[in-house]
Design an enzyme around this catalytic site. Structure first.
Site, PDB file in Angstrom:
ATOM      1  N   ASP A 117     -14.268  -5.414   4.459  1.00 34.86           N
ATOM      2  CA  ASP A 117     -14.878  -4.078   4.418  1.00 34.86           C
ATOM      3  C   ASP A 117     -16.390  -4.200   4.245  1.00 34.86           C
ATOM      4  OD1 ASP A 117     -12.243  -3.242   4.472  1.00 34.86           O
ATOM      5  OD2 ASP A 117     -12.143  -2.894   2.309  1.00 34.86           O
ATOM      6  N   GLN A 159      -5.554  -3.236   8.987  1.00 37.50           N
ATOM      7  CA  GLN A 159      -4.395  -3.263   8.093  1.00 37.50           C
ATOM      8  C   GLN A 159      -3.257  -2.335   8.501  1.00 37.50           C
ATOM      9  OE1 GLN A 159      -5.486  -2.989   3.950  1.00 37.50           O
ATOM     10  NE2 GLN A 159      -6.892  -4.693   4.081  1.00 37.50           N
ATOM     11  N   PHE A 164       0.851  -1.193   0.000  1.00 36.63           N
ATOM     12  CA  PHE A 164       0.000   0.000   0.000  1.00 36.63           C
ATOM     13  C   PHE A 164       0.884   1.240   0.000  1.00 36.63           C
ATOM     14  CE2 PHE A 164      -2.885   3.192   1.610  1.00 36.63           C
ATOM     15  CZ  PHE A 164      -4.109   2.834   1.071  1.00 36.63           C
ATOM     16  N   GLY A 188     -17.315 -17.697   9.719  1.00 34.31           N
ATOM     17  CA  GLY A 188     -18.275 -16.717  10.209  1.00 34.31           C
ATOM     18  C   GLY A 188     -17.668 -15.678  11.127  1.00 34.31           C
TER      19      GLY A 188
END
Length: 328
Positions: free
Chosen positions: A259, A172, A116, A228
């Site tokens: 997200d 993150q 990123f 789950g």
């Protein structure tokens, strides 16, 4: 409930590797790791954790307030896309830097290696949550999701100072942040969400035990992928919610599923659902994201959502969830 989502806004570049990363890693050579993967394809998508969560909430008829920093290119299409899909972008700050970039390669086992580039996201600390709240008639809850570490810390502090309920989501940025920073992001939050791996990382970096972590937040939500999610509340039994299986058992693309879960959970909170049904909605929306390419490629229709929920949780829960949402 007026919900703000503070987090990254980025362009995603997603690649697919047909093999397995695990087969390419030699344990005895980890200190000299040097790998290159030949990808089968490359796709460009709109992304960023804050934007992905907000997009999902917009799909569910809930209008979130997005708070984040972007480059000038945001106004050449991305802003218009989000606003068409029900996102309030009045809390977005325009920086002189380029919009953040996310580069992620997924292998045949759905494992991922990502990099990123922060770019404009590193200016998120220049956004005053107090000013955003004042311009929008107040905020009831803010999710502080991954963005520039300084911005995450500022918005966490401001939420506490302003008396706004905090939903912590360090996820993150855990790899980048130290124990003291993580403690500040988490401690005293009304809610927190993480996956099972991130939960272990938080415990490792802060020195907290699993029980101490749960005691430091009001509600702790932990996602477990195909198993789950669990919801823990002090003094109450832990709720365990099964995942919603993808159609035909096929998961196309895992990027953005976490997200989407957050989008579903927050949307349930916005319309007053109890936490278990918020979790059910989160699981259903996460699976919709799994079935499409890119984190903002899915669409939510009332009947499709009702059917998904009914198969896993029963028709009564499905109807209770869908009828509460302001879906068209």
């Amino acid at each position: 409930m007026r919900i703000a989502v503070s987090g990254s806004i980025a362009d995603d570049y997603l690649l697919t590797f047909p093999g397995r990363f695990a087969d390419m890693i030699l344990p005895e050579q980890l200190e000299r790791l040097s790998l290159s993967f030949l990808a089968d394809d490359l796709t460009h998508h709109r992304g960023g954790i804050g934007a992905n969560i907000s997009y999902g909430m917009g799909q569910l008829g809930v209008r979130p307030l997005l708070v984040g920093a972007v480059g000038e290119d945001f106004d050449t299409g991305y802003r218009q896309w989000l606003e068409r899909h029900g996102v309030d972008c009045s809390g977005v700050h325009i920086s002189e830097k380029a919009t953040a970039r996310f580069l992620c390669t997924t292998d045949a086992a759905q494992s991922q290696i990502a990099t990123f580039y922060a770019g404009a996201m590193s200016d998120s600390h220049e956004i005053s949550l107090a000013d955003v709240a004042s311009r929008n008639g107040g905020i009831d809850l803010v999710m502080v999701s991954p963005a520039g570490p300084e911005g995450m810390l500022r918005h966490t502090r401001e939420a506490h100072e302003l008396g706004i309920d905090l939903f912590a989501d360090p996820s993150q940025q855990l790899a980048r942040m130290g124990g003291e920073e993580i403690r500040e992001l988490v401690e005293g939050a009304a809610y927190m969400v993480c996956n099972d791996y991130e939960r272990g990382l938080i415990a490792s970096k802060t020195g907290w035990t699993d029980e101490e972590l749960a005691d430091r937040v009001g509600v702790l939500v932990t996602t477990h992928g195909a198993k789950g999610a669990t919801i823990e509340r002090s003094g109450e039994p832990t709720s365990s919610l099964p995942a919603v299986a993808p159609a035909d058992g096929v998961a196309l693309e895992p990027t953005g599923a976490g997200d989407a879960y957050r989008a579903g959970f927050l949307s349930g909170m916005a319309v007053g659902l109890d936490l278990d049904r918020c979790g059910q909605l989160g699981c259903a929306v996460a699976t919709m994201a799994l079935e499409t390419s890119g984190p903002q490629g899915y669409a939510v229709a009332p009947e499709g959502l009702r059917d998904r929920l009914a198969v896993t949780y029963g028709p009564d829960d499905a109807e209770a969830v869908v009828s509460a949402l302001p879906l068209a």
